[in-house]
Motif scaffolding. Structure first.
Motif, PDB file in Angstrom:
ATOM      1  N   ALA A 226       0.863  -1.195   0.000  1.00  0.00           N
ATOM      2  CA  ALA A 226       0.000   0.000   0.000  1.00  0.00           C
ATOM      3  C   ALA A 226       0.889   1.231   0.000  1.00  0.00           C
ATOM      4  CB  ALA A 226      -0.918   0.003   1.227  1.00  0.00           C
ATOM      5  N   ASP A 227       0.442   2.278  -0.661  1.00  0.00           N
ATOM      6  CA  ASP A 227       1.294   3.466  -0.735  1.00  0.00           C
ATOM      7  C   ASP A 227       1.231   4.328   0.517  1.00  0.00           C
ATOM      8  OD1 ASP A 227      -1.186   4.618  -1.051  1.00  0.00           O
ATOM      9  OD2 ASP A 227      -0.878   5.209  -3.141  1.00  0.00           O
ATOM     10  N   THR A 228       0.601   3.791   1.568  1.00  0.00           N
ATOM     11  CA  THR A 228       0.560   4.486   2.855  1.00  0.00           C
ATOM     12  C   THR A 228       1.549   3.900   3.863  1.00  0.00           C
ATOM     13  OG1 THR A 228      -1.242   3.013   3.536  1.00  0.00           O
ATOM     14  CG2 THR A 228      -1.862   5.145   2.585  1.00  0.00           C
ATOM     15  N   VAL A 229       2.305   2.894   3.473  1.00  0.00           N
ATOM     16  CA  VAL A 229       3.276   2.271   4.378  1.00  0.00           C
ATOM     17  C   VAL A 229       4.317   3.307   4.799  1.00  0.00           C
ATOM     18  CG1 VAL A 229       5.025   0.489   4.625  1.00  0.00           C
ATOM     19  CG2 VAL A 229       2.927   0.000   3.354  1.00  0.00           C
ATOM     20  N   ASN A 255       3.200  -2.288  -5.397  1.00  0.00           N
ATOM     21  CA  ASN A 255       3.510  -0.861  -5.545  1.00  0.00           C
ATOM     22  C   ASN A 255       2.336   0.029  -5.136  1.00  0.00           C
ATOM     23  OD1 ASN A 255       1.724  -0.941  -7.956  1.00  0.00           O
ATOM     24  ND2 ASN A 255       3.415  -2.178  -8.766  1.00  0.00           N
ATOM     25  N   GLY A 256       1.501  -0.479  -4.252  1.00  0.00           N
ATOM     26  CA  GLY A 256       0.387   0.326  -3.784  1.00  0.00           C
ATOM     27  C   GLY A 256      -0.588   0.734  -4.864  1.00  0.00           C
ATOM     28  N   GLY A 257      -0.688  -0.081  -5.917  1.00  0.00           N
ATOM     29  CA  GLY A 257      -1.659   0.203  -6.969  1.00  0.00           C
ATOM     30  C   GLY A 257      -1.146   1.021  -8.134  1.00  0.00           C
ATOM     31  N   HIS A 258       0.157   1.319  -8.159  1.00  0.00           N
ATOM     32  CA  HIS A 258       0.741   2.119  -9.247  1.00  0.00           C
ATOM     33  C   HIS A 258       1.457   1.171 -10.216  1.00  0.00           C
ATOM     34  CE1 HIS A 258      -0.157   5.701  -6.840  1.00  0.00           C
ATOM     35  NE2 HIS A 258       0.256   4.975  -5.805  1.00  0.00           N
ATOM     36  N   ASP A 259       0.682   0.383 -10.946  1.00  0.00           N
ATOM     37  CA  ASP A 259       1.240  -0.743 -11.683  1.00  0.00           C
ATOM     38  C   ASP A 259       1.269  -0.522 -13.195  1.00  0.00           C
ATOM     39  OD1 ASP A 259      -1.411  -2.422 -12.766  1.00  0.00           O
ATOM     40  OD2 ASP A 259      -1.764  -1.235 -10.962  1.00  0.00           O
ATOM     41  N   ASP A 260       1.949  -1.442 -13.864  1.00  0.00           N
ATOM     42  CA  ASP A 260       2.156  -1.346 -15.307  1.00  0.00           C
ATOM     43  C   ASP A 260       0.870  -1.297 -16.111  1.00  0.00           C
ATOM     44  OD1 ASP A 260       5.000  -1.348 -15.424  1.00  0.00           O
ATOM     45  OD2 ASP A 260       5.048  -3.507 -15.115  1.00  0.00           O
ATOM     46  N   GLU A 261      -0.132  -2.060 -15.695  1.00  0.00           N
ATOM     47  CA  GLU A 261      -1.352  -2.111 -16.499  1.00  0.00           C
ATOM     48  C   GLU A 261      -2.087  -0.771 -16.472  1.00  0.00           C
ATOM     49  OE1 GLU A 261      -1.445  -4.684 -18.548  1.00  0.00           O
ATOM     50  OE2 GLU A 261       0.401  -5.003 -17.437  1.00  0.00           O
TER      51      GLU A 261
END
Length: 300
Positions: A226-229, A255-261
């Motif tokens: 998660a990007d809040t870690v 990556n807390g949802g910041h992915d390639d797709e």
């Protein structure tokens, strides 16, 4: 005629000398960037090679990465029944060939009769490569992360040494410094080692501090659920201390949802990596990532 032959041989020798010099400089430049955690150049790592355009862990997938200017290729190593090292992510060959069974139950000769399949299950002309074959393709051109190799690294080391690619090899492991020193110490001054730290683990910061206090690694690979870690806020400090920060853009849970797709639809997704002081990105979309970085002056 004799004079022309001598001139031709001289030209060949000169061309070979230039090639060797250029390849040596390429690896020197890649290593210099990897060693420098303070610059703004982001290292691109291709996961299992360019597997969207060639079978994963194939020689063609590796060559595609070299051709597009990727800095490092991640490949997976398994051992055959007769002790040879081949490229294969899974312990079984079921998913990537039309055959079945564990790699460890097949001899190299028998594996070499098989063809790799693509993502849709169609047979391709590509065969399962040996580690030696893969490193020969990589030699002088690209850094190499040997994944799934920690427990057999003595054999991987021997192949890298025989192919003259030791200076290109990176190995990683989800281990504390004490464990790595005990199990891997004889190699620590010969190849790059990066610890893998899972930020969901309660002892993640303790592991990081253990390395920073004992022996600063060239980089840490972090999985970021998660990007809040909170530990994300220390990435800049970690880089100041001399270790680069590696985060995968592969899947949202890394990556807390910041992915390639998401980046396929809008590559500004990668802004998150830059804003959080991440300077090594392993990706399933190397071309999209490289284009984004170069547009922003972050990849030469």
């Amino acid at each position: 005629m004799k004079k022309n032959g001598i001139l031709f041989l001289g030209f060949l020798c000169f061309a070979q000398m230039l090639w060797a010099q250029n390849t040596s400089m390429r690896i020197q430049d890649l290593r210099a960037n990897l060693d420098d955690s303070h610059n703004d150049q982001v290292i691109v790592v291709a996961h299992r090679g360019d597997w969207r355009n060639a079978p994963e862990n194939s020689l063609q997938a590796i060559q595609n990465c070299i051709d597009m200017g990727v800095d490092m290729v991640e490949i997976d190593v398994q051992e055959t029944k007769d002790g040879h090292l081949v490229l294969m992510h899974d312990s079984k060959i079921d998913r990537t060939t039309k055959a079945k069974g564990y790699v460890r139950d097949w001899t190299l000769d028998s594996l070499k009769t098989l063809y790799l399949i693509d993502g849709l299950g169609h047979v391709t002309p590509n065969r399962i490569p040996t580690l030696e074959e893969a490193l020969e393709v990589c030699k002088g051109k690209i850094l190499v992360n040997l994944d799934k190799s920690y427990s057999i690294f003595d054999k991987c080391y021997a192949v890298a040494k025989s192919t003259g690619t030791l200076d290109q090899v990176v190995i990683k492991g989800a281990k504390s410094y004490a464990e790595v020193k005990r199990e891997f110490g004889q190699y620590l001054d010969k190849v790059y080692f990066m610890p893998i730290v899972r930020l969901k683990d309660e002892n993640a910061e303790e592991i990081v501090n253990g390395y920073l206090e004992q022996s600063v690694p060239v980089a840490f690979e972090f999985t970021v659920p998660a990007d809040t870690v909170a530990l994300i806020q220390k990435f800049a400090e970690i880089r100041e201390k001399g270790a680069s920060v590696w985060v995968n853009s592969l899947w949202a849970n890394q990556n807390g949802g910041h992915d390639d797709e998401k980046a396929v639809l809008d590559n500004k997704v990668y802004d998150w990596f830059i804003q959080n002081h991440i300077d090594i990105i392993q990706t399933d979309r190397p071309k999209i990532l490289i284009d984004y970085l170069r547009k922003n002056g972050l990849h030469k």
